[in-house]
Each structure stands twice: as C-alpha cells, then as structure tokens.
Write an enzyme that holds these catalytic residues in place. Structure first.
Site, short mmCIF file in Angstrom:
data_model
loop_
_atom_site.label_atom_id
_atom_site.label_comp_id
_atom_site.label_asym_id
_atom_site.label_seq_id
_atom_site.Cartn_x
_atom_site.Cartn_y
_atom_site.Cartn_z
N GLU A 263 1.02 5.15 -39.13
CA GLU A 263 1.56 6.50 -39.18
C GLU A 263 0.74 7.42 -40.07
OE1 GLU A 263 5.77 6.10 -40.00
OE2 GLU A 263 6.12 5.35 -37.98
N CYS B 254 0.78 4.20 -32.05
CA CYS B 254 1.66 3.05 -31.84
C CYS B 254 0.90 1.73 -31.91
CB CYS B 254 2.29 3.13 -30.46
SG CYS B 254 3.40 4.50 -30.20
N GLU C 294 0.98 -0.79 -29.76
CA GLU C 294 0.39 -1.22 -28.50
C GLU C 294 -1.00 -0.62 -28.31
OE1 GLU C 294 3.34 0.00 -29.06
OE2 GLU C 294 4.85 -0.66 -27.62
N CYS D 128 6.50 3.03 -25.53
CA CYS D 128 6.70 4.45 -25.23
C CYS D 128 5.86 4.86 -24.02
CB CYS D 128 6.34 5.32 -26.44
SG CYS D 128 4.57 5.61 -26.64
N1 THU Z 1 6.12 2.92 -31.99
C1 THU Z 1 5.28 1.92 -31.62
O1 THU Z 1 4.39 1.52 -32.37
N2 THU Z 1 5.45 1.38 -30.39
C2 THU Z 1 6.45 1.69 -29.53
O2 THU Z 1 6.51 1.15 -28.45
C3 THU Z 1 7.46 2.69 -29.93
C4 THU Z 1 7.15 3.47 -31.15
C5 THU Z 1 5.96 3.48 -33.32
C6 THU Z 1 5.51 4.92 -33.41
C7 THU Z 1 6.05 5.33 -34.74
O3 THU Z 1 5.14 4.93 -35.75
C8 THU Z 1 7.31 4.53 -34.91
O4 THU Z 1 7.20 3.45 -33.99
C9 THU Z 1 8.58 5.29 -34.65
O5 THU Z 1 8.56 5.90 -33.43
#
Ligand code: THU
Length: 164
Positions: free
Chosen positions: A70, A79, A81, A118
């Site tokens: 983040e 993210c 993935e 996502c």
């Molecule tokens: N996030 C992921 O890393 N993968 C997902 O499939 C869903 C969301 C992360 C993005 C962000 O850092 C946190 O989760 C909250 O949305």
C-alpha cells in the site's frame, strides 16, 4: 402509458469447485495455499490492515509469491495478485502460470470465507492466461471454505481481451 419491450435474456453460468478443507486439495495446491498464507503476513498494508498473499505455480514447477503493497497515496498501492504475477512474468517471461492461490490475514486471523481477486487483478490474470494459452487455476482460500476456478475466464465473464 408505457410500452412493453420483448427483451431477450441470456444467462451466463460459471462453475467453481468448493472445498471445506485444504486437505482435499492436491499436495502441490496445498503448498501454494500455505505459501499464500505465509506471505500474506508480510504484506505492507498499514492503511487497510487487510493483508493479502498470493502464491503461484509456474509451468516449470517454480513457485512465486507476493503480497499487497500500500501507499499513502492510496491508488499507488498494488494488490497481492498483481505483485506476484508481474514479478513472475518479469522473471520468467516464458513460463505459464498454471495455478494461483490467494489468502487474507486480518485482525490477527485468516479470513473465514474465500477471498476473491478484484476486477483489475482479474483483468491482469486474464492477460497472463491468454498470453501463455494455458488455463490458470485460481484457488480462493478461506478457513471455512475454498473456491477453485479452473480458468480466469470463469472469474471474468464477458471479458475484454486483445481480440476486442
Ligand atoms: N487487495 C489485494 O491485495 N487483493 C485482492 O484481491 C483484494 C484487495 C488489497 C488491496 C488493498 O491493499 C487492500 O487489499 C484492501 O483493499
């Protein structure tokens, strides 16, 4: 007075495998799930406190993993993935990703219900699947339930790809 249109409707079905226990998965997939869980704990997620881990298996047997990173400027983060997939594609440009597992650690415990990628991650996963012309199994883990899609296409019906 309104008028009635005769609308045609189309249904799109997707199929997911559902498991209640990690032990029901083949051994290699169990180790991917464990790797995703392990790397989730190393995520940099001070803002959401939602730690995600992704582990993927390449065609050559190599395992690559990543987690969410983040940023104070929120959209600059990425993210788990995509961290894992982009790293894999950068290091092994000729290796298909055959399986990807995702896990979430938050509030001091692993998520009970399966975590699903996502929309942006699905689009990136689809690109990788199409690029190597090989289906990518997606394991979405939860402590109580695990979903497995046998292709990214199941997670992204009516997808946009280079043919469009
Ligand atoms: N996030 C992921 O890393 N993968 C997902 O499939 C869903 C969301 C992360 C993005 C962000 O850092 C946190 O989760 C909250 O949305």
């Amino acid at each position: 007075m309104g008028f009635k249109l005769n609308r045609m409707k189309k249904q799109i079905n997707i199929e997911l495998e559902v498991y209640n226990n990690i032990n029901e998965l083949p051994e290699i997939e169990q180790s991917l799930v464990l790797k995703a869980k392990e790397i989730a704990k190393k995520a940099y997620a001070p803002y959401s406190k939602f730690n995600v881990g992704a582990a993927l298996l390449l065609d050559n047997g190599e395992i690559v993993s990543g987690n969410n990173q983040e940023n104070a400027a929120y959209p600059s983060g990425i993210c788990a993935e995509r961290t894992a997939i982009f790293y894999a594609n950068a290091q092994y440009p000729n290796q298909a990703v055959t399986t990807l597992a995702v896990a979430v650690f938050r509030n001091g415990e692993y998520a009970e219900q399966p975590v699903t990628p996502c929309g942006s991650c699905r689009q990136v996963m689809l690109e990788t699947e199409n690029r190597f012309q090989k289906p990518m199994r997606v394991i979405m883990t939860g402590e109580k339930q695990i979903y497995v899609a046998e292709s990214v296409k199941d997670l992204l019906p009516l997808s946009f790809d280079s043919l469009d």
